[in-house]
Design a protein around this motif. Structure first.
Motif, PDB file in Angstrom:
ATOM      1  N   LEU A   1     -70.795 101.468 116.806  1.00 60.38           N
ATOM      2  CA  LEU A   1     -69.715 100.923 117.624  1.00 60.38           C
ATOM      3  C   LEU A   1     -69.285  99.544 117.090  1.00 60.38           C
ATOM      4  CD1 LEU A   1     -67.892 101.214 120.053  1.00 60.38           C
ATOM      5  CD2 LEU A   1     -69.716 100.179 121.466  1.00 60.38           C
ATOM      6  N   THR A   2     -70.297  98.733 116.661  1.00 59.31           N
ATOM      7  CA  THR A   2     -69.952  97.413 116.121  1.00 59.31           C
ATOM      8  C   THR A   2     -69.135  97.536 114.850  1.00 59.31           C
ATOM      9  OG1 THR A   2     -71.983  96.498 117.072  1.00 59.31           O
ATOM     10  CG2 THR A   2     -70.930  95.236 115.324  1.00 59.31           C
ATOM     11  N   LYS A   3     -69.526  98.451 113.972  1.00 59.60           N
ATOM     12  CA  LYS A   3     -68.779  98.646 112.740  1.00 59.60           C
ATOM     13  C   LYS A   3     -67.355  99.129 113.026  1.00 59.60           C
ATOM     14  CE  LYS A   3     -72.749  99.682 109.785  1.00 59.60           C
ATOM     15  NZ  LYS A   3     -73.374 100.702 108.895  1.00 59.60           N
ATOM     16  N   TYR A   4     -67.233  99.973 114.047  1.00 58.44           N
ATOM     17  CA  TYR A   4     -65.910 100.479 114.396  1.00 58.44           C
ATOM     18  C   TYR A   4     -65.016  99.341 114.896  1.00 58.44           C
ATOM     19  CZ  TYR A   4     -62.222 102.981 116.861  1.00 58.44           C
ATOM     20  OH  TYR A   4     -61.006 103.422 117.303  1.00 58.44           O
ATOM     21  N   ILE A   5     -65.591  98.442 115.708  1.00 56.20           N
ATOM     22  CA  ILE A   5     -64.805  97.319 116.226  1.00 56.20           C
ATOM     23  C   ILE A   5     -64.450  96.348 115.104  1.00 56.20           C
ATOM     24  CG2 ILE A   5     -64.883  95.314 117.756  1.00 56.20           C
ATOM     25  CD1 ILE A   5     -66.586  96.973 119.665  1.00 56.20           C
ATOM     26  N   GLU A   6     -65.413  96.121 114.192  1.00 55.50           N
ATOM     27  CA  GLU A   6     -65.153  95.192 113.090  1.00 55.50           C
ATOM     28  C   GLU A   6     -64.117  95.718 112.104  1.00 55.50           C
ATOM     29  OE1 GLU A   6     -68.923  94.451 111.379  1.00 55.50           O
ATOM     30  OE2 GLU A   6     -69.517  92.933 112.885  1.00 55.50           O
ATOM     31  N   CYS A   7     -63.939  97.032 112.047  1.00 52.43           N
ATOM     32  CA  CYS A   7     -62.928  97.584 111.142  1.00 52.43           C
ATOM     33  C   CYS A   7     -61.529  97.527 111.735  1.00 52.43           C
ATOM     34  CB  CYS A   7     -63.286  99.032 110.754  1.00 52.43           C
ATOM     35  SG  CYS A   7     -63.052 100.237 112.074  1.00 52.43           S
ATOM     36  N   TYR A   8     -61.418  97.012 112.944  1.00 55.51           N
ATOM     37  CA  TYR A   8     -60.109  96.895 113.602  1.00 55.51           C
ATOM     38  C   TYR A   8     -59.366  95.706 113.000  1.00 55.51           C
ATOM     39  CZ  TYR A   8     -56.618  96.105 117.250  1.00 55.51           C
ATOM     40  OH  TYR A   8     -55.453  95.915 117.921  1.00 55.51           O
ATOM     41  N   ARG A   9     -58.358  95.980 112.188  1.00 51.62           N
ATOM     42  CA  ARG A   9     -57.596  94.930 111.496  1.00 51.62           C
ATOM     43  C   ARG A   9     -56.107  95.270 111.649  1.00 51.62           C
ATOM     44  NH1 ARG A   9     -60.694  91.943 107.969  1.00 51.62           N
ATOM     45  NH2 ARG A   9     -58.870  91.506 106.672  1.00 51.62           N
ATOM     46  N   PRO A  10     -55.486  94.823 112.715  1.00 52.08           N
ATOM     47  CA  PRO A  10     -54.101  95.249 113.014  1.00 52.08           C
ATOM     48  C   PRO A  10     -53.031  94.540 112.198  1.00 52.08           C
ATOM     49  CG  PRO A  10     -54.870  93.722 114.690  1.00 52.08           C
ATOM     50  CD  PRO A  10     -56.040  93.969 113.775  1.00 52.08           C
ATOM     51  N   HIS A  11     -53.421  93.506 111.398  1.00 45.72           N
ATOM     52  CA  HIS A  11     -52.393  92.721 110.715  1.00 45.72           C
ATOM     53  C   HIS A  11     -52.374  92.917 109.203  1.00 45.72           C
ATOM     54  CE1 HIS A  11     -52.049  90.941 114.596  1.00 45.72           C
ATOM     55  NE2 HIS A  11     -53.144  90.197 114.503  1.00 45.72           N
ATOM     56  N   ASP A  12     -53.119  93.902 108.697  1.00 46.75           N
ATOM     57  CA  ASP A  12     -53.168  94.104 107.249  1.00 46.75           C
ATOM     58  C   ASP A  12     -51.793  94.447 106.674  1.00 46.75           C
ATOM     59  OD1 ASP A  12     -55.806  93.518 107.200  1.00 46.75           O
ATOM     60  OD2 ASP A  12     -56.508  95.598 107.058  1.00 46.75           O
TER      61      ASP A  12
END
Length: 218
Positions: A1-12
């Motif tokens: 779950l932590t890895k999934y949240i950390e992969c959230y990058r909406p501004h790339d």
């Protein structure tokens, strides 16, 4: 779950694009400047005293260099300076509220009605060859009390019963005059009715004594 949240990058998707940002604040590190794009993405720009004086409160063209989870960093390309004059503020409303506007309209209508009444009085006076030094309300000459002038003329202007006017016609004319005159008629009628009521009450209270006195005299 932590890895999934950390992969959230909406501004790339903004990396490499040119955005117009508005610089409004200083970052938490007390150095970088904070601006926002039209979609309110936070953009960090190089700070320093010189850039702060140059950019603060202005808009600038920025090339997005890197993207992070909650913000992006940018490189300054161009600073927009205000060339057009600031638009003038709209004029203040004439009335503070609809009630004030309605009151002003009512006042203007009342003044117009009063002017029409004065013009009518002047016309009647001219028609009847009344001297100019007469009362503007009832047509009474100087040195005489209001209402002592010719009854027909004053009745035509103030509501008094004319020589050839019935009581019913007078009442209808009195009720269709200007609001101020109607109020005077209503107040006068109220006072007269009050006096009549007092007299009737007194007579009813003393009727027995009057009848006994008349019987004793008889």
């Amino acid at each position: 779950l932590t890895k999934y949240i950390e992969c959230y990058r909406p501004h790339d998707h903004l990396v490499g694009t040119t955005q117009r940002v508005w610089v409004t604040d200083v970052a938490k590190d007390k150095v970088s400047l904070v601006g926002h794009t039209k979609s309110y993405v936070q953009v960090l720009l190089p700070g320093g005293e010189e850039n702060r004086k140059r950019l603060m409160g202005k808009s600038a063209e920025v090339k997005i260099a890197t993207a992070h989870r909650w913000y992006v960093t940018g490189e300054l390309l161009e600073v927009h300076t205000r060339t057009a004059p600031r638009p003038e503020a709209p004029p203040a409303p004439k009335y503070s509220s609809p009630a004030a506007e309605a009151w002003d309209l009512k006042t203007r209508k009342r003044k117009e009605a009063n002017k029409e009444a004065r013009d009518h009085v002047a016309w009647v006076n001219a028609k009847n060859d009344v001297p100019n030094n007469t009362c503007s309300t009832c047509g009474a000459a100087d040195g005489t009390a209001c209402g002592e002038h010719d009854t027909e003329t004053s009745g035509e202007t103030t509501g008094l019963v004319g020589k050839d006017e019935s009581l019913g016609a007078w009442a209808r004319r009195a009720l269709t005059t200007a609001p101020e005159s109607r109020l005077e008629w209503i107040l006068t009628a109220g006072v007269l009715l009050g006096l009549a009521g007092v007299m009737l009450t007194w007579m009813a209270a003393h009727l027995g004594k009057i009848a006994a006195g008349v019987s004793a005299i008889a």
